[in-house]
Every structure is written in structure tokens, then in C-alpha cells.
Design an enzyme around this catalytic site. Structure first.
Site, short mmCIF file in Angstrom:
data_model
loop_
_atom_site.label_atom_id
_atom_site.label_comp_id
_atom_site.label_asym_id
_atom_site.label_seq_id
_atom_site.Cartn_x
_atom_site.Cartn_y
_atom_site.Cartn_z
N PRO A 88 -29.38 -38.75 -45.74
CA PRO A 88 -28.03 -38.17 -45.72
C PRO A 88 -27.62 -37.65 -47.10
O PRO A 88 -27.86 -38.29 -48.11
CB PRO A 88 -27.15 -39.36 -45.30
CG PRO A 88 -28.07 -40.25 -44.55
CD PRO A 88 -29.40 -40.10 -45.21
N GLU A 89 -27.02 -36.46 -47.12
CA GLU A 89 -26.55 -35.87 -48.36
C GLU A 89 -25.03 -36.03 -48.44
O GLU A 89 -24.41 -36.68 -47.59
CB GLU A 89 -26.98 -34.40 -48.44
CG GLU A 89 -28.50 -34.25 -48.47
CD GLU A 89 -28.96 -32.81 -48.65
OE1 GLU A 89 -28.14 -31.96 -49.05
OE2 GLU A 89 -30.14 -32.53 -48.36
N HIS A 119 -32.20 -53.49 -35.00
CA HIS A 119 -32.06 -53.00 -36.36
C HIS A 119 -30.64 -53.14 -36.89
O HIS A 119 -30.28 -52.52 -37.89
CB HIS A 119 -32.51 -51.54 -36.44
CG HIS A 119 -33.90 -51.31 -35.92
ND1 HIS A 119 -35.02 -51.88 -36.50
CD2 HIS A 119 -34.35 -50.60 -34.85
CE1 HIS A 119 -36.10 -51.52 -35.83
NE2 HIS A 119 -35.72 -50.74 -34.84
N ARG A 150 -35.27 -48.35 -40.97
CA ARG A 150 -36.26 -48.35 -42.05
C ARG A 150 -35.88 -49.28 -43.21
O ARG A 150 -36.67 -49.49 -44.12
CB ARG A 150 -36.48 -46.93 -42.57
CG ARG A 150 -37.05 -46.00 -41.52
CD ARG A 150 -37.50 -44.69 -42.13
NE ARG A 150 -37.96 -43.75 -41.13
CZ ARG A 150 -38.44 -42.55 -41.39
NH1 ARG A 150 -38.53 -42.13 -42.65
NH2 ARG A 150 -38.82 -41.74 -40.43
#
Length: 294
Positions: free
Chosen positions: A2-3, A108, A127
């Protein structure tokens, strides 16, 4: 990863949910994410009121009445989901309503924040590249992840004079200079590609060529304007969804539908019709039109 627009979108979605609320309890499903959670993480948050939420670069920051700040980085696949058992109570554009009893049960789901109004905020990260840290607010400026970060591209400090001063004598390619977090905070690969295309500037051009004898090229004005515009448009669209990014309500961003060059290798340029090209710079894909960008 994500930016800035994606992080800003998530922060804005969390803001009406968290600000003014008190943390009733914290459940940790594991010992840490990319790094271990801070000592006594749950105990230090429990019972504390959230005094404010803001973004710095690609980090979400939450202030507490204890004088401490929670720092969150979403990593590659991190996201927050808000669960509420209170029907028809919408706290913001990205609010998600469902039964709170199911909160935090996914494989998760690593962190669950229970709020004093019955809302549950769940952090999910397949992740586990995300980061959570907790530290005194007075140490924010010297924090290892925040110190030395450049100006915010949507703030008043980001202007032509600032960029000209930082680019003067800089031999790095324009793409690399714009991605340098010591110069501009939070600007990422996608939006640099898009801004450079709009400004008609080659990603290979040396940054210093836009500033000669302290006089800047007029295209530097255009670059500043387009960086601001592309970020503002992306935020308005809820960011871009390439793989795992989602709002706090699970909805995908939509700015990828407006990409002019990013991810469009081989497709015709929107301006001249020549094929969009791809090159690798510092291990990252750059998309551009060699005819329109010089």
C-alpha cells in the site's frame, strides 16, 4: 505494498471509529508481526482513550491519553476490518457492520482491539510484514521509522522551491529521487509513474537537469502539481487495488481503473498511441512512454 493513498484511505476509515473511544481490551493471536510486539503491548493499550489519528508517510499513527503513540505499517497484505453488533450505526464511509461475535476468528487475524462501545477492530495480515509499535509521543521525531522522513507531498512544505533545492546537483534518476523517502514522505512507485507521465518527464532523466544555476525548469512546476493531483485523485477513489489492499469495509480501491501508464506495458499510450514501455529501476518496474516523456 500500500502507498500513501491506500494508507490515507484506511486511516480515514478508522478515524470515526477510533477517535474518542476507549480500548476495552486487546487480544494478540501471535507474538509479533514483522517484529515482536512491544513489551506489555496489550496492558499499555487497555483502558486508554484514543485522542487522535493521523498519517505520516506510509504509517498510521494513533495517539492515546497515556501520552503514547501506536504506530502501524500495513506491510504488503495488512488490513483492518471494523466489526459492530450495533445495527445501522455507521461511523464513516468505510465502516463495516456485521456481528461482532465473528471478529478475529480468521487464520490471519493477528490483533483484535475491543472498544468500549462494543466495536471490534481486527488487524489481518497473511504475510505478517506489517509493523506495530508503541512509544511515547515525545519520542516520535527521533523514532527509527519516522526520523529523517521528508515532507508530505500534500502539505504546504512540498512546493517547487523545496523540490528545486533537493534536486539541485542530484545525479539520481528522476524516478529514484521522487521515491527517496528522505525527500518526499510516502510517495510510491505507482503514483510516481503516473505523475511523471502527466508531467511529460522521463523517469530516466537526472533530477539535477530540472535545476540549472538555481533556476528551475518550468516542468518542475508541472511535476509538483501532478504529484498532488494524482495523489488527491487516488485518495478520492479509495486508492488502488492490485492484490490484497482493501478498505476497512473490505471494498477494493478503484484508482487502478484510471492508470495512464502503470501496468500497461505494450498498450497504446493515451496521448500518442505508441506502446507503453516497462523498465526496471532499482528493482522496481517503471512504466512510461518514451515519446511523450523526455
Amino acid at each position: 505494498m500500500p502507498e500513501l493513498p491506500e494508507v490515507e484511505t484506511v486511516m480515514r476509515g478508522l478515524k470515526p471509529v477510533l477517535e474518542g473511544r476507549r480500548i476495552a481490551g486487546v487480544t494478540l493471536r501471535r507474538a509479533g508481526l514483522r517484529f515482536p510486539f512491544p513489551p506489555r503491548f496489550s496492558e499499555r493499550l487497555a483502558g486508554r482513550q484514543v485522542t487522535g489519528l493521523w498519517r505520516r508517510a506510509k504509517y498510521i499513527l494513533a495517539g492515546f491519553d497515556s501520552g503514547e503513540v501506536l504506530l502501524v505499517h500495513l506491510g504488503m497484505t495488512g488490513r483492518f476490518t471494523v466489526f459492530s453488533g450495533q445495527q445501522a450505526r455507521r461511523l464513516g464511509e468505510f465502516y463495516f457492520e456485521t456481528a461482532a461475535g465473528n471478529a478475529g476468528q480468521g487464520p490471519h487475524d493477528h490483533v483484535v482491539l475491543a472498544l468500549d462501545d462494543g466495536t471490534h477492530l481486527v488487524y489481518t495480515d497473511p504475510r505478517r510484514f506489517g509493523i506495530m509499535d508503541l512509544f511515547p509521543e515525545v519520542e516520535a521525531a527521533s523514532h527509527k521509522l519516522l526520523s529523517g522522513i521528508g515532507v508530505e507531498p500534500l502539505g504546504h512544505e512540498f512546493n517547487v522551491d523545496y523540490l528545486a533545492a533537493r534536486f539541485c546537483g542530484k545525479a539520481a534518476p528522476l524516478k529514484a529521487a521522487l521515491l527517496d523517502q528522505h525527500i518526499i514522505a510516502g510517495l510510491g512507485n505507482i503514483y510516481v509513474c503516473e505523475a511523471l507521465f502527466r508531467a511529460g518527464l522521463s523517469p530516466r532523466r537526472k533530477a539535477r537537469t530540472l535545476v540549472r544555476k538555481k533556476v528551475h525548469d518550468p516542468r518542475l512546476d508541472a511535476l509538483v502539481r501532478h504529484v498532488r493531483e494524482v495523489l488527491a485523485e487516488a485518495i478520492a477513489a479509495g486508492g488502488s487495488t492490485l492484490q490484497d489492499f482493501a478498505h476497512t469495509d473490505g471494498a477494493a480501491g478503484a484508482f487502478q481503473q484510471r492508470f495512464l501508464v502503470y501496468g500497461r506495458e505494450g498498450e497504446p499510450c493515451m496521448n500518442c498511441g505508441a506502446p507503453v514501455e516497462r523498465l526496471v529501476q532499482s528493482g522496481r518496474s517503471t512504466f512510461y512512454c518514451r515519446h511523450c516523456q523526455t
